[in-house]
Design an enzyme around this catalytic site. Structure first.
Site, short mmCIF file in Angstrom:
data_model
loop_
_atom_site.label_atom_id
_atom_site.label_comp_id
_atom_site.label_asym_id
_atom_site.label_seq_id
_atom_site.Cartn_x
_atom_site.Cartn_y
_atom_site.Cartn_z
N SER A 7 0.85 -1.19 0.00
CA SER A 7 0.00 0.00 0.00
C SER A 7 0.89 1.23 0.00
O SER A 7 1.67 1.45 0.93
CB SER A 7 -0.89 0.01 1.25
OG SER A 7 -1.33 1.33 1.48
N HIS A 31 -1.70 -1.77 -4.04
CA HIS A 31 -2.92 -1.30 -3.38
C HIS A 31 -2.85 0.23 -3.28
O HIS A 31 -1.94 0.77 -2.66
CB HIS A 31 -2.99 -1.95 -2.00
CG HIS A 31 -4.19 -1.64 -1.19
ND1 HIS A 31 -5.36 -2.37 -1.27
CD2 HIS A 31 -4.42 -0.69 -0.27
CE1 HIS A 31 -6.25 -1.88 -0.42
NE2 HIS A 31 -5.71 -0.86 0.20
N ASP A 33 -4.57 3.59 -2.00
CA ASP A 33 -5.54 4.08 -1.02
C ASP A 33 -6.06 5.45 -1.41
O ASP A 33 -5.33 6.44 -1.38
CB ASP A 33 -4.90 4.11 0.38
CG ASP A 33 -4.84 2.71 0.97
OD1 ASP A 33 -5.91 2.10 1.13
OD2 ASP A 33 -3.72 2.24 1.24
N MET A 35 -8.58 8.41 -0.62
CA MET A 35 -9.34 8.97 0.52
C MET A 35 -9.80 10.39 0.21
O MET A 35 -9.05 11.18 -0.37
CB MET A 35 -8.46 9.01 1.77
CG MET A 35 -7.85 7.65 2.12
SD MET A 35 -6.96 7.75 3.66
CE MET A 35 -6.27 6.09 3.76
N HIS A 64 -8.50 1.12 -3.60
CA HIS A 64 -9.36 1.00 -2.42
C HIS A 64 -10.02 2.37 -2.20
O HIS A 64 -9.37 3.30 -1.73
CB HIS A 64 -8.48 0.59 -1.22
CG HIS A 64 -9.20 0.50 0.08
ND1 HIS A 64 -8.53 0.41 1.28
CD2 HIS A 64 -10.52 0.48 0.38
CE1 HIS A 64 -9.42 0.34 2.26
NE2 HIS A 64 -10.63 0.39 1.74
N MET A 66 -11.93 4.80 -0.45
CA MET A 66 -12.49 5.22 0.85
C MET A 66 -13.09 6.60 0.65
O MET A 66 -12.60 7.61 1.16
CB MET A 66 -11.37 5.22 1.90
CG MET A 66 -10.93 3.81 2.29
SD MET A 66 -9.32 3.79 3.08
CE MET A 66 -8.28 3.77 1.64
N MET A 134 -11.32 -5.15 6.45
CA MET A 134 -10.50 -4.13 7.11
C MET A 134 -10.15 -4.60 8.53
O MET A 134 -11.03 -4.97 9.30
CB MET A 134 -11.24 -2.79 7.20
CG MET A 134 -11.44 -2.08 5.88
SD MET A 134 -9.92 -1.77 4.94
CE MET A 134 -8.96 -0.76 6.08
N GLY A 141 -2.26 4.83 7.89
CA GLY A 141 -1.37 3.67 7.99
C GLY A 141 -0.84 3.56 9.41
O GLY A 141 -1.04 4.45 10.25
N ASP A 172 -6.52 -5.78 5.26
CA ASP A 172 -5.85 -4.47 5.16
C ASP A 172 -5.83 -3.78 6.52
O ASP A 172 -6.89 -3.46 7.08
CB ASP A 172 -6.65 -3.63 4.13
CG ASP A 172 -6.04 -2.26 3.86
OD1 ASP A 172 -4.92 -1.98 4.34
OD2 ASP A 172 -6.71 -1.48 3.16
N GLY A 173 -4.62 -3.53 7.00
CA GLY A 173 -4.45 -2.75 8.22
C GLY A 173 -3.70 -3.51 9.30
O GLY A 173 -4.13 -4.58 9.72
N GLY A 194 1.29 -1.62 4.27
CA GLY A 194 1.84 -0.29 4.04
C GLY A 194 3.11 -0.09 4.85
O GLY A 194 4.22 -0.21 4.33
N SER A 195 2.96 0.18 6.14
CA SER A 195 4.12 0.56 6.94
C SER A 195 5.12 -0.58 7.10
O SER A 195 6.34 -0.34 7.11
CB SER A 195 3.69 1.11 8.30
OG SER A 195 2.76 0.26 8.90
C1 DX5 Z 1 -5.81 2.30 5.85
C2 DX5 Z 1 -5.50 1.83 4.47
C3 DX5 Z 1 -4.41 0.84 4.40
C4 DX5 Z 1 -3.10 1.32 4.95
C5 DX5 Z 1 -2.53 0.16 5.68
O1 DX5 Z 1 -6.94 3.06 5.82
O2 DX5 Z 1 -6.64 1.28 3.85
O3 DX5 Z 1 -4.26 0.29 3.09
O4 DX5 Z 1 -2.17 1.75 4.00
O5 DX5 Z 1 -1.38 0.57 6.32
P1 DX5 Z 1 -0.63 -0.35 7.37
O6 DX5 Z 1 -0.21 -1.58 6.61
O7 DX5 Z 1 0.50 0.51 7.82
O8 DX5 Z 1 -1.60 -0.66 8.47
ZN ZN Z 2 -6.35 0.17 1.91
#
Ligand code: DX5
Ligand code: ZN
Length: 214
Positions: A7, A31, A33, A35, A64, A66, A134, A141, A172-173, A194-195
């Protein structure tokens, strides 16, 4: 075989195309994100950035969404090069959003938040390509994994087997090397990260480690 979907939310937004190029040596999936500051309290990227990234990358783009009104933007995300568009069940109009996504020629994903029960998405499981469970409340993240996701992954996998359906299950998350093991045991197919991936000294080594969990 587990797919790892990096992500980009945790990547350096000043170097997105180089980062996609970098991770393409260990994964074919990305992926994105999206928003809008309404459905979630954060704002990221929209179709113009996805379109620019498309010019530099052959990765599979899993967008994704959001956003509060995905129906208004699905066509723009398709034109920008999205392969799979995931909308949230919580925004409503699920039937027509699924129909529109298919008409536009994209694969269909349906996401549910940690406080939404699997029964809410059950009526749509025969029509989707991907169920996104989720494991944090969307928006940022680096949050902590919520174990409620494990029950849903397990339940969704059983439903898929019982009903002989084909959708993939994505989580995810808060995915790291420990929570990924639990998700894989529960039956997940795609790990979004992501992180864990982008804070690692070498994102590709981390992607390989996550992939090897299976
Ligand atoms: C959060 C996003 C994720 C995010 C996950 O709202 O949908 O895709 O990047 O990040 P990590 O892996 O750091 O939880
Ligand atoms: Zn996501």
């Amino acid at each position: 075989m587990i797919t790892v979907a990096p992500s980009i939310l945790s990547a350096d937004f000043g170097h997105l195309s180089e980062i996609l190029d970098l991770v393409s040596s260990t994964t074919s999936y990305c992926h994105l994100d999206i928003m809008d500051g309404h459905f979630v309290p954060n704002i990221t990227i929209g179709p113009p950035v996805v379109k620019s990234l498309r010019r530099h990358s052959k990765l599979y783009f899993d967008s994704h969404l959001m956003i509060e009104n995905p129906g208004k933007y699905l066509e723009a995300f398709k034109d920008a090069g999205t392969d799979l568009a995931t909308v949230h069940i919580e925004v409503g109009n699920t039937d027509s959003l699924i129909k529109l996504t298919k008409e536009l020629g994209m694969s269909v994903g349906l996401a549910l938040n940690p406080d939404t029960k699997l029964s809410a998405v059950a009526p749509f499981l025969g029509e989707i390509d991907l169920l996104l469970v989720m494991s944090v409340f969307p928006g940022f993240g680096g949050q902590k994994f919520m174990p409620i996701a494990l029950e849903k992954i397990y339940e969704a996998k059983n439903l898929r087997d019982e009903l002989n359906l084909n959708f993939k299950i994505e989580v995810d998350g808060g995915i790291n090397l420990l929570t990924a093991v639990d998700c894989v045991k529960a039956g997940v197919d795609i790990l979004v990260s992501g992180s864990t991936v982008f804070d690692a000294p070498d994102p590709n080594i981390m992607i390989e480690k996550l992939k090897s969990i299976a």
